[in-house]
Design a protein around this motif. Structure first.
Motif, PDB file in Angstrom:
ATOM      1  N   SER A   1       6.942  -0.878   8.049  1.00  0.00           N
ATOM      2  CA  SER A   1       7.869  -0.001   7.586  1.00  0.00           C
ATOM      3  C   SER A   1       7.514   0.765   6.406  1.00  0.00           C
ATOM      4  CB  SER A   1       9.349  -0.684   7.163  1.00  0.00           C
ATOM      5  OG  SER A   1       8.980  -1.811   6.411  1.00  0.00           O
ATOM      6  N   ASP A   2       6.179   1.183   6.037  1.00  0.00           N
ATOM      7  CA  ASP A   2       5.993   1.864   5.159  1.00  0.00           C
ATOM      8  C   ASP A   2       4.388   2.528   5.215  1.00  0.00           C
ATOM      9  OD1 ASP A   2       4.239  -0.426   4.381  1.00  0.00           O
ATOM     10  OD2 ASP A   2       4.756  -0.445   2.096  1.00  0.00           O
ATOM     11  N   ILE A   3       3.830   2.168   6.573  1.00  0.00           N
ATOM     12  CA  ILE A   3       2.541   2.696   6.802  1.00  0.00           C
ATOM     13  C   ILE A   3       2.571   4.234   6.736  1.00  0.00           C
ATOM     14  CG2 ILE A   3       3.094   2.681   9.502  1.00  0.00           C
ATOM     15  CD1 ILE A   3      -0.437   1.641   8.308  1.00  0.00           C
ATOM     16  N   LEU A   4       1.619   4.928   6.224  1.00  0.00           N
ATOM     17  CA  LEU A   4       1.377   6.232   5.889  1.00  0.00           C
ATOM     18  C   LEU A   4       2.650   6.948   4.870  1.00  0.00           C
ATOM     19  CD1 LEU A   4       0.413   7.945   9.500  1.00  0.00           C
ATOM     20  CD2 LEU A   4      -0.954   6.711   7.689  1.00  0.00           C
ATOM     21  N   HIS A   5       3.093   5.822   4.089  1.00  0.00           N
ATOM     22  CA  HIS A   5       4.039   6.648   3.201  1.00  0.00           C
ATOM     23  C   HIS A   5       3.197   6.876   1.846  1.00  0.00           C
ATOM     24  CE1 HIS A   5       3.937   3.058   0.444  1.00  0.00           C
ATOM     25  NE2 HIS A   5       4.649   3.579  -0.263  1.00  0.00           N
TER      26      HIS A   5
ATOM     27  N   LYS B   1      -1.425   6.929   0.189  1.00  0.00           N
ATOM     28  CA  LYS B   1      -2.683   6.557   0.387  1.00  0.00           C
ATOM     29  C   LYS B   1      -2.738   5.119   0.038  1.00  0.00           C
ATOM     30  CE  LYS B   1      -6.832   8.505   1.337  1.00  0.00           C
ATOM     31  NZ  LYS B   1      -7.453   9.784   0.363  1.00  0.00           N
ATOM     32  N   ILE B   2      -3.621   4.383   0.801  1.00  0.00           N
ATOM     33  CA  ILE B   2      -3.959   3.062   0.313  1.00  0.00           C
ATOM     34  C   ILE B   2      -5.371   2.780   0.321  1.00  0.00           C
ATOM     35  CG2 ILE B   2      -1.790   1.955   0.878  1.00  0.00           C
ATOM     36  CD1 ILE B   2      -3.000   1.081   3.535  1.00  0.00           C
ATOM     37  N   ASN B   3      -5.882   1.945  -0.230  1.00  0.00           N
ATOM     38  CA  ASN B   3      -7.378   1.593  -0.283  1.00  0.00           C
ATOM     39  C   ASN B   3      -7.609   0.543   0.905  1.00  0.00           C
ATOM     40  OD1 ASN B   3     -10.020   0.887  -0.645  1.00  0.00           O
ATOM     41  ND2 ASN B   3      -9.902   0.456  -2.700  1.00  0.00           N
ATOM     42  N   ILE B   4      -8.108   1.334   2.145  1.00  0.00           N
ATOM     43  CA  ILE B   4      -8.411   0.465   3.278  1.00  0.00           C
ATOM     44  C   ILE B   4      -9.312  -0.450   3.107  1.00  0.00           C
ATOM     45  CG2 ILE B   4      -9.299   0.691   5.470  1.00  0.00           C
ATOM     46  CD1 ILE B   4      -6.673   1.440   5.574  1.00  0.00           C
TER      47      ILE B   4
ATOM     48  N   ARG C   1      -7.348   8.226  10.824  1.00  0.00           N
ATOM     49  CA  ARG C   1      -8.383   8.223  10.089  1.00  0.00           C
ATOM     50  C   ARG C   1      -8.535   8.904   8.785  1.00  0.00           C
ATOM     51  NH1 ARG C   1     -12.406   4.449  11.801  1.00  0.00           N
ATOM     52  NH2 ARG C   1     -12.393   3.764  13.767  1.00  0.00           N
ATOM     53  N   THR C   2      -8.306  10.120   9.019  1.00  0.00           N
ATOM     54  CA  THR C   2      -8.366  11.157   7.997  1.00  0.00           C
ATOM     55  C   THR C   2      -7.389  10.755   6.958  1.00  0.00           C
ATOM     56  OG1 THR C   2      -9.156  13.067   9.626  1.00  0.00           O
ATOM     57  CG2 THR C   2      -8.353  13.671   7.371  1.00  0.00           C
ATOM     58  N   LEU C   3      -6.091  10.752   7.368  1.00  0.00           N
ATOM     59  CA  LEU C   3      -4.997  10.165   6.262  1.00  0.00           C
ATOM     60  C   LEU C   3      -5.287   9.216   5.474  1.00  0.00           C
ATOM     61  CD1 LEU C   3      -2.072  11.021   8.988  1.00  0.00           C
ATOM     62  CD2 LEU C   3      -2.432  12.246   6.467  1.00  0.00           C
ATOM     63  N   LEU C   4      -5.905   8.240   6.059  1.00  0.00           N
ATOM     64  CA  LEU C   4      -6.215   6.795   5.364  1.00  0.00           C
ATOM     65  C   LEU C   4      -7.522   6.684   4.868  1.00  0.00           C
ATOM     66  CD1 LEU C   4      -3.691   4.388   7.305  1.00  0.00           C
ATOM     67  CD2 LEU C   4      -3.463   5.229   5.093  1.00  0.00           C
ATOM     68  N   ASP C   5      -8.192   7.549   5.321  1.00  0.00           N
ATOM     69  CA  ASP C   5      -9.694   7.549   4.739  1.00  0.00           C
ATOM     70  C   ASP C   5     -10.263   6.193   5.386  1.00  0.00           C
ATOM     71  OD1 ASP C   5     -12.219   8.246   3.820  1.00  0.00           O
ATOM     72  OD2 ASP C   5     -11.584   7.967   1.780  1.00  0.00           O
TER      73      ASP C   5
ATOM     74  N   LEU D   1      -1.292  12.362   2.335  1.00  0.00           N
ATOM     75  CA  LEU D   1      -0.376  11.240   1.957  1.00  0.00           C
ATOM     76  C   LEU D   1      -0.146  11.402   0.326  1.00  0.00           C
ATOM     77  CD1 LEU D   1      -1.831   8.056   4.227  1.00  0.00           C
ATOM     78  CD2 LEU D   1       0.073   9.986   4.521  1.00  0.00           C
ATOM     79  N   ASP D   2      -0.960  11.883  -0.585  1.00  0.00           N
ATOM     80  CA  ASP D   2      -0.608  12.215  -1.703  1.00  0.00           C
ATOM     81  C   ASP D   2       0.550  12.885  -2.090  1.00  0.00           C
ATOM     82  OD1 ASP D   2      -2.484  10.474  -2.638  1.00  0.00           O
ATOM     83  OD2 ASP D   2      -3.843  12.208  -3.154  1.00  0.00           O
ATOM     84  N   GLU D   3       0.831  14.006  -1.171  1.00  0.00           N
ATOM     85  CA  GLU D   3       1.925  14.857  -1.193  1.00  0.00           C
ATOM     86  C   GLU D   3       3.184  14.168  -0.589  1.00  0.00           C
ATOM     87  OE1 GLU D   3       2.743  17.433  -2.457  1.00  0.00           O
ATOM     88  OE2 GLU D   3       4.676  17.662  -1.623  1.00  0.00           O
ATOM     89  N   MET D   4       3.003  13.140   0.273  1.00  0.00           N
ATOM     90  CA  MET D   4       4.031  12.517   0.950  1.00  0.00           C
ATOM     91  C   MET D   4       4.451  11.355   0.124  1.00  0.00           C
ATOM     92  SD  MET D   4       5.564  12.212   4.020  1.00  0.00           S
ATOM     93  CE  MET D   4       7.152  12.142   2.959  1.00  0.00           C
TER      94      MET D   4
END
Ligand SMILES: *Cc1c(COP(=O)(O)O)cnc(C)c1O
Length: 362
Positions: A176-180, A182-185, A59-63, A261-264
């Motif tokens: 194949s790209d989840i958490l690659h 930040k997306i706007n949930i 939840r934190t990673l994807l806000d 995720l911005d760094e990722m």
């Protein structure tokens, strides 16, 4: 073999070394409990901490806000091909699907068992070597949802941003790209992903669902297929893949520790950019198989050589040199370098050296 090799496998795929080492250290006796995570009750306090913290970190990673539920289910992304239409298609009983590869087609096949599927866009006539453009989509404003695949693992295409679908809930297979990045949930009604490409081992699927959509599930739906049951049970309606969830938790923690995720995303862009540059600067010796460069995937880099013989030769020599898993999917041929989150940049740099030498010698 005592050293790890460069593993370009499309999935199950490479995991962060730090995560593997931590899991190894914890395997025999998890934090003084006297047992491994695999051996403890899914109802124990220890496991409850694991799943609660895993969810919290995702939840934190994807806000992800409170208006969404986060689930860890079994059956892979493939079961979601069925669960999505069974739960979300009613009462409209029709949905839009954007078809961009083999996985989208499988999703369509299951959608059709639940209701009417409108193919809102497809690039199958070009063997999926690009994505449909926004103005090519034929969307139905009354559709129950629009389903799309954010990254096409086999063909090497990826959406840079979500298709615009108005007020219709957007459903995404992000296996194949989840958490690659930040997306706007809030743009999504539901996101699902098999864990084994970017975030963990096989046997767990992450599902993120906007809570208002839970109301659509029909009464007669089989218990296990109903998202409401899993939301109520906090993913513990039955025994989940406890070890898989634990590993996802370690991966999520690792992502937070490297800067989120911005760094990722920064690392993913840099890493893939190096490989695409090598391909583009090879005077056509290596040819990227995706026709629209804006649709190139950061996760799965697909390319060809002039002949199948050369492709066979380079794959064989690459294997010997410690680069494993470069053979393209059997349905498209060529080569595919899957360079998910955990794939090290050094491995890409060494592959590029290898590709330059191979070109010079062949
Ligand atoms: C791998 C993959 C799947 C299938 O995942 P399973 O967990 O094996 O069911 C579905 N969609 C995409 C985009 C994939 O890459």
């Amino acid at each position: 073999m005592s050293e790890r090799i460069y593993n370009f496998s499309a999935g199950p795929a490479v995991l962060p070394e730090e995560v593997l080492k931590e899991a190894q250290a914890d395997l025999f006796n998890y934090k003084g409990t006297g047992m491994s995570v695999m051996e403890m009750s899914h109802r124990s306090k220890t496991f409850d901490d694991i799943i609660v913290n895993t969810e919290k970190d995702v939840r934190t990673l994807l806000d992800i806000g409170d208006d969404y539920s986060v689930l860890f289910l079994q059956g892979g992304a493939t079961l979601q091909f069925s669960m999505v239409p069974l739960n979300l298609m009613p009462p409209a009983n029709k949905a839009d699907y954007i078809v961009t590869g083999s996985w989208s087609k499988k999703a369509v096949n299951e959608g059709k068992r639940a209701g009417a599927v409108n193919i809102a866009g497809t690039t199958e006539e070009d063997n999926f070597n690009h994505l449909p453009l926004q103005d090519e989509l034929k969307l139905d404003p009354e559709a129950a949802y629009v389903h799309y695949t954010s990254n096409n693992t086999i063909f090497g295409t990826q959406y840079l941003s979500e298709p615009e679908v108005g007020n219709v809930p957007l459903v995404c297979d992000a296996s194949s790209d989840i958490l690659h990045k930040k997306i706007n949930i809030t743009k999504y009604g539901l996101i699902y992903a098999g864990a084994q490409k970017n975030i963990g081992p096989s046997g767990v699927a992450l599902v993120i669902i906007r809570n208002d959509l839970l109301e659509r599930a029909p009464e007669e739906l089989h218990t296990y297929m109903n998202y409401n049951i899993h939301v109520k049970g906090k993913s513990l309606y039955n025994t989940p893949n406890t070890f898989g969830i634990y590993i996802i938790g370690l991966v999520a923690k690792h992502l937070i520790n490297i800067g989120g995720l911005d760094e990722m995303y920064k690392r993913n862009k840099e890493k893939a950019g190096l490989l695409y540059n090598c391909i583009d600067e090879s005077d056509g010796y290596y040819a990227g198989s995706v026709q629209n460069k804006e649709h190139r995937s950061l996760m799965n880099v697909t390319f060809n050589l002039g002949t199948e013989e050369l492709e066979k030769k380079i794959i064989a020599e690459a294997n010997e040199a410690g680069f494993s898993g470069l053979k393209g999917h059997r349905s498209v041929g060529g080569l595919r370098a899957s360079i998910y989150n955990a794939f090290p940049q050094k491995g890409v740099e060494e592959l590029i050296d290898f590709m330059k030498k191979f070109k010079a010698n062949n």
